[in-house]
Design a protein around this motif. Structure first.
Motif, PDB file in Angstrom:
ATOM      1  N   TYR A  32      38.891  44.997  19.802  1.00 24.85           N
ATOM      2  CA  TYR A  32      37.619  44.783  19.125  1.00 24.85           C
ATOM      3  C   TYR A  32      36.871  43.577  19.679  1.00 24.85           C
ATOM      4  O   TYR A  32      37.462  42.584  20.092  1.00 24.85           O
ATOM      5  N   GLY A  33      35.547  43.697  19.654  1.00 22.60           N
ATOM      6  CA  GLY A  33      34.714  42.572  20.019  1.00 22.60           C
ATOM      7  C   GLY A  33      34.770  41.479  18.962  1.00 22.60           C
ATOM      8  O   GLY A  33      35.026  41.738  17.794  1.00 22.60           O
ATOM      9  N   MET A  34      34.572  40.257  19.407  1.00 26.81           N
ATOM     10  CA  MET A  34      34.606  39.102  18.521  1.00 26.81           C
ATOM     11  C   MET A  34      33.346  38.268  18.745  1.00 26.81           C
ATOM     12  O   MET A  34      32.799  38.242  19.851  1.00 26.81           O
ATOM     13  N   GLY A  35      32.925  37.559  17.713  1.00 32.74           N
ATOM     14  CA  GLY A  35      31.740  36.726  17.850  1.00 32.74           C
ATOM     15  C   GLY A  35      31.872  35.415  17.103  1.00 32.74           C
ATOM     16  O   GLY A  35      32.690  35.278  16.191  1.00 32.74           O
ATOM     17  N   TRP A  36      31.076  34.460  17.536  1.00 34.21           N
ATOM     18  CA  TRP A  36      30.919  33.184  16.822  1.00 34.21           C
ATOM     19  C   TRP A  36      29.455  33.040  16.422  1.00 34.21           C
ATOM     20  O   TRP A  36      28.554  33.305  17.238  1.00 34.21           O
ATOM     21  N   LYS A  43      18.955  27.052   7.032  1.00 30.46           N
ATOM     22  CA  LYS A  43      18.602  27.972   8.118  1.00 30.46           C
ATOM     23  C   LYS A  43      19.416  29.253   8.034  1.00 30.46           C
ATOM     24  O   LYS A  43      20.452  29.310   7.378  1.00 30.46           O
ATOM     25  N   GLU A  44      18.929  30.270   8.737  1.00 26.72           N
ATOM     26  CA  GLU A  44      19.638  31.535   8.809  1.00 26.72           C
ATOM     27  C   GLU A  44      20.886  31.395   9.693  1.00 26.72           C
ATOM     28  O   GLU A  44      20.932  30.546  10.597  1.00 26.72           O
ATOM     29  N   ARG A  45      21.855  32.244   9.438  1.00 24.29           N
ATOM     30  CA  ARG A  45      23.022  32.286  10.307  1.00 24.29           C
ATOM     31  C   ARG A  45      22.574  32.833  11.664  1.00 24.29           C
ATOM     32  O   ARG A  45      21.856  33.834  11.735  1.00 24.29           O
ATOM     33  N   GLU A  46      22.983  32.186  12.743  1.00 26.34           N
ATOM     34  CA  GLU A  46      22.541  32.587  14.073  1.00 26.34           C
ATOM     35  C   GLU A  46      23.713  32.809  15.025  1.00 26.34           C
ATOM     36  O   GLU A  46      24.770  32.194  14.905  1.00 26.34           O
ATOM     37  N   PHE A  47      23.458  33.693  15.952  1.00 24.65           N
ATOM     38  CA  PHE A  47      24.437  34.033  16.982  1.00 24.65           C
ATOM     39  C   PHE A  47      24.676  32.846  17.907  1.00 24.65           C
ATOM     40  O   PHE A  47      23.744  32.137  18.283  1.00 24.65           O
ATOM     41  N   VAL A  48      25.941  32.664  18.286  1.00 25.67           N
ATOM     42  CA  VAL A  48      26.297  31.627  19.254  1.00 25.67           C
ATOM     43  C   VAL A  48      26.909  32.252  20.512  1.00 25.67           C
ATOM     44  O   VAL A  48      26.462  31.990  21.624  1.00 25.67           O
ATOM     45  N   TYR A  94      30.385  26.732  11.596  1.00 31.55           N
ATOM     46  CA  TYR A  94      30.645  27.758  12.605  1.00 31.55           C
ATOM     47  C   TYR A  94      31.581  28.818  12.037  1.00 31.55           C
ATOM     48  O   TYR A  94      32.627  28.487  11.459  1.00 31.55           O
ATOM     49  N   TYR A  95      31.199  30.080  12.221  1.00 29.36           N
ATOM     50  CA  TYR A  95      31.948  31.215  11.691  1.00 29.36           C
ATOM     51  C   TYR A  95      32.380  32.138  12.833  1.00 29.36           C
ATOM     52  O   TYR A  95      31.603  32.392  13.749  1.00 29.36           O
ATOM     53  N   CYS A  96      33.581  32.670  12.728  1.00 30.81           N
ATOM     54  CA  CYS A  96      33.969  33.740  13.650  1.00 30.81           C
ATOM     55  C   CYS A  96      33.915  35.063  12.900  1.00 30.81           C
ATOM     56  O   CYS A  96      33.982  35.099  11.660  1.00 30.81           O
ATOM     57  N   ALA A  97      33.788  36.126  13.657  1.00 34.67           N
ATOM     58  CA  ALA A  97      33.627  37.443  13.058  1.00 34.67           C
ATOM     59  C   ALA A  97      34.182  38.502  13.987  1.00 34.67           C
ATOM     60  O   ALA A  97      34.233  38.312  15.209  1.00 34.67           O
ATOM     61  N   THR A  98      34.578  39.619  13.392  1.00 35.15           N
ATOM     62  CA  THR A  98      35.048  40.748  14.168  1.00 35.15           C
ATOM     63  C   THR A  98      34.490  42.040  13.587  1.00 35.15           C
ATOM     64  O   THR A  98      34.160  42.111  12.400  1.00 35.15           O
ATOM     65  N   SER A  99      34.386  43.017  14.464  1.00 35.25           N
ATOM     66  CA  SER A  99      33.849  44.308  14.058  1.00 35.25           C
ATOM     67  C   SER A  99      34.959  45.256  13.634  1.00 35.25           C
ATOM     68  O   SER A  99      36.080  45.162  14.111  1.00 35.25           O
ATOM     69  N   GLY A 105      31.434  43.648  20.735  1.00 31.71           N
ATOM     70  CA  GLY A 105      30.840  42.492  20.065  1.00 31.71           C
ATOM     71  C   GLY A 105      29.333  42.660  20.065  1.00 31.71           C
ATOM     72  O   GLY A 105      28.816  43.718  20.392  1.00 31.71           O
ATOM     73  N   GLY A 106      28.596  41.645  19.707  1.00 32.30           N
ATOM     74  CA  GLY A 106      27.141  41.752  19.682  1.00 32.30           C
ATOM     75  C   GLY A 106      26.523  40.475  19.188  1.00 32.30           C
ATOM     76  O   GLY A 106      27.213  39.536  18.804  1.00 32.30           O
ATOM     77  N   ALA A 107      25.184  40.435  19.201  1.00 32.63           N
ATOM     78  CA  ALA A 107      24.473  39.219  18.843  1.00 32.63           C
ATOM     79  C   ALA A 107      23.865  39.245  17.447  1.00 32.63           C
ATOM     80  O   ALA A 107      23.214  38.278  17.047  1.00 32.63           O
ATOM     81  N   SER A 108      24.062  40.324  16.724  1.00 28.70           N
ATOM     82  CA  SER A 108      23.470  40.388  15.397  1.00 28.70           C
ATOM     83  C   SER A 108      24.540  40.286  14.318  1.00 28.70           C
ATOM     84  O   SER A 108      25.665  40.769  14.499  1.00 28.70           O
ATOM     85  N   VAL A 109      24.171  39.666  13.212  1.00 27.20           N
ATOM     86  CA  VAL A 109      25.099  39.534  12.093  1.00 27.20           C
ATOM     87  C   VAL A 109      25.593  40.905  11.647  1.00 27.20           C
ATOM     88  O   VAL A 109      26.771  41.080  11.312  1.00 27.20           O
ATOM     89  N   GLY A 110      24.738  41.887  11.689  1.00 28.01           N
ATOM     90  CA  GLY A 110      25.073  43.231  11.238  1.00 28.01           C
ATOM     91  C   GLY A 110      26.080  43.967  12.105  1.00 28.01           C
ATOM     92  O   GLY A 110      26.587  45.020  11.706  1.00 28.01           O
ATOM     93  N   SER A 111      26.379  43.395  13.283  1.00 27.98           N
ATOM     94  CA  SER A 111      27.355  44.034  14.178  1.00 27.98           C
ATOM     95  C   SER A 111      28.790  43.794  13.727  1.00 27.98           C
ATOM     96  O   SER A 111      29.707  44.391  14.269  1.00 27.98           O
ATOM     97  N   TYR A 112      28.973  42.915  12.754  1.00 35.06           N
ATOM     98  CA  TYR A 112      30.312  42.480  12.365  1.00 35.06           C
ATOM     99  C   TYR A 112      30.607  42.785  10.899  1.00 35.06           C
ATOM    100  O   TYR A 112      29.719  42.768  10.056  1.00 35.06           O
TER     101      TYR A 112
END
Length: 125
Positions: A32-36, A43-48, A94-99, A105-112
């Motif tokens: 699975y893709g992973m994101g930070w 502020k809004e949560r943003e992709f890192v 800072y948050y990590c996330a997985t789908s 993975g991806g750059a949008s909050v909705g991808s996870y």
């Protein structure tokens, strides 16, 4: 139950470095893709950064390119984010996330689908 636990945050002076880790339990992250992501107060949560299942493909927010590095250790079910040349504007939780399904993975909050509780990074000037 899938759980993600971030660690490694703290207070650092501008120009300093930190290494964030995200340990996952409840399932293997190896396919699975992973994101930070990060969220500063008000502020809004943003992709890192994001990394695909193999670790071969990564992507970054423009303002962190060349300063942050995402990596993964599938054997340890862990993802890391190396933060270097930190700036006060990097201050955030800072948050990590997985789908649940995506390998890329991806750059949008909705991808996870699964998120950790976050770790605070504070950069002083």
């Amino acid at each position: 139950q899938v759980q993600l636990v971030e660690s490694g945050g703290g207070l650092v002076q501008a120009g300093g470095s930190l290494r964030l880790s995200c340990a996952t339990s409840g399932r293997s992250i190896s396919i699975y893709g992973m994101g930070w992501f990060r969220q500063a107060p008000g502020k809004e949560r943003e992709f890192v950064a994001a990394i695909d299942w193999s670790g071969d493909r990564t992507s970054y927010k423009d303002s962190v390119k060349g300063r942050f590095t995402i990596s993964r250790d599938n054997a340890k079910n862990t993802v890391h984010l190396q933060l270097s040349s930190l700036k006060p504007e990097d201050t955030a939780v800072y948050y990590c996330a997985t789908s649940r399904t995506s390998r890329s993975g991806g750059a949008s909050v909705g991808s996870y689908d699964y998120w950790g509780q976050g770790t605070q990074v504070t950069v002083s000037s």
